[in-house]
Design an enzyme around this catalytic site. Structure first.
Site, PDB file in Angstrom:
ATOM      1  N   ARG A 268      64.769  58.175  80.386  1.00 57.83           N
ATOM      2  CA  ARG A 268      64.305  59.538  80.584  1.00 57.83           C
ATOM      3  C   ARG A 268      65.163  60.178  81.676  1.00 57.83           C
ATOM      4  O   ARG A 268      65.689  59.508  82.566  1.00 57.83           O
ATOM      5  CB  ARG A 268      62.839  59.553  81.045  1.00 57.83           C
TER       6      ARG A 268
ATOM      7  N   ASN B 167      57.346  62.850  82.993  1.00 61.33           N
ATOM      8  CA  ASN B 167      58.643  62.906  83.654  1.00 61.33           C
ATOM      9  C   ASN B 167      58.746  64.021  84.693  1.00 61.33           C
ATOM     10  O   ASN B 167      59.379  63.860  85.732  1.00 61.33           O
ATOM     11  CB  ASN B 167      59.751  63.059  82.611  1.00 61.33           C
TER      12      ASN B 167
ATOM     13  N   PRO C 287      54.488  66.187  76.633  1.00 63.32           N
ATOM     14  CA  PRO C 287      53.343  66.737  77.362  1.00 63.32           C
ATOM     15  C   PRO C 287      52.787  65.733  78.365  1.00 63.32           C
ATOM     16  O   PRO C 287      52.765  64.526  78.114  1.00 63.32           O
ATOM     17  CB  PRO C 287      52.343  67.029  76.246  1.00 63.32           C
ATOM     18  N   GLU C 288      52.335  66.248  79.485  1.00 59.17           N
ATOM     19  CA  GLU C 288      51.791  65.395  80.537  1.00 59.17           C
ATOM     20  C   GLU C 288      50.274  65.518  80.555  1.00 59.17           C
ATOM     21  O   GLU C 288      49.667  66.246  79.757  1.00 59.17           O
ATOM     22  CB  GLU C 288      52.437  65.758  81.868  1.00 59.17           C
TER      23      GLU C 288
ATOM     24  N   LYS D 276      47.384  60.668  78.600  1.00 57.87           N
ATOM     25  CA  LYS D 276      48.136  61.460  77.630  1.00 57.87           C
ATOM     26  C   LYS D 276      47.593  61.303  76.205  1.00 57.87           C
ATOM     27  O   LYS D 276      48.170  61.843  75.268  1.00 57.87           O
ATOM     28  CB  LYS D 276      49.612  61.057  77.662  1.00 57.87           C
TER      29      LYS D 276
END
Length: 272
Positions: free
Chosen positions: A251, A166, A2-3, A51
């Site tokens: 990532r 990401n 989650p961002e 976050k």
């Protein structure tokens, strides 16, 4: 993972359910904090910090329940007696009031700290893109603190600016026409990139479908997740690589080789 926009929405939902309410149940299912019980305490607020999510209670010298969703975590709010949408064995934190049940499932990180420890816990984070402390000049200064570092790594570093994950990393580089491996100090108009990061998270914070193209259905992202499809702008196959500071932090990195050409920075000429 989650961002910042996802965590901001989660904090808002928890705040609506808990702020000003007295806890009638507190069940923290993490061994280190299993004996902690805030039943009878009043929750002050729930806030996002990048976050990270903080549930504050117990007054000025009170406590924080500090969580990070990591890859699988999420918070749910239920009415009392409502069936949970996730199995109970995945619950890591259960907080109840007279009219609501708040459950944290599969939280990758959960701990209890005193209010005096909060700065040590999240004080290292850069300006929060969705927080009251947002400062674009400070974010720019932090990014330029390591001018040789690839922008694709600098954007993900929460010490520079808090909230980018990401998806936004890939989409921001595309929208700026910058290859993710471009040294941060060589990025054209870096202040504009910082400004755009703020605009993207603000535009998406109130909706569950994240979009950077202006479309909420179908092609809502320019390059992220499109390695088997073409770039939405030019049709060139989207490249997929791995990027991270360490092998354990790799990532997925999506970019368009045509719209984001890699520019080789010439090595400095040796003095005679």
């Amino acid at each position: 993972m989650p961002e910042g926009d996802t965590v901001w929405r989660a904090a808002r939902e928890l705040h609506r359910a808990l702020a000003g309410k007295v806890l009638t149940r507190c069940d923290i299912r993490v061994p280190r904090f299993a004996t902690v019980d805030f039943t009878g305490d009043t929750v002050q607020e729930a806030v996002a910090r990048g976050k990270h999510l903080l549930i504050r209670g117990g007054g000025e010298d009170g406590w924080d329940i500090h969580s990070h969703l990591k890859m699988e975590g999420l918070w749910h709010v239920y009415a009392r007696g409502e069936k949970w949408r996730r199995p109970a064995f995945k619950a890591r934190c259960i907080l109840e009031t007279d009219d609501a049940v708040v459950v944290g499932f599969e939280l990758g990180f959960l701990r209890v700290i005193s209010r005096t420890e909060e700065d040590d816990a999240v004080g290292y984070l850069g300006p929060d893109l969705l927080g009251p402390d947002w400062d674009p000049d400070e974010a720019l200064q932090r990014l330029l603190g390591e001018p040789e570092r690839p922008i694709g790594l600098a954007l993900l570093d929460q010490r520079n600016l808090a909230g980018i994950g990401n998806v936004y990393r890939c989409e921001l580089c595309f929208l700026a026409g910058v290859h993710p491996l471009t040294p941060t100090g060589e990025v054209p108009n870096l202040p504009r990139m910082v400004e755009l990061s703020k605009k993207l998270l603000e535009a998406n914070k109130n909706r569950s479908t994240r979009a950077t193209t202006g479309q909420l259905r179908g092609n809502n992202l320019w390059v992220y997740g499109r390695s088997r499809r073409g770039c939405l702008r030019c049709g060139t196959p989207v490249a997929l690589e791995q990027l991270g500071d360490k092998d354990t932090e790799l990532r997925e990195l999506y970019y368009c080789p045509h719209c984001q050409p890699r520019i080789e920075v010439p090595a400095p000429t040796a003095l005679p």
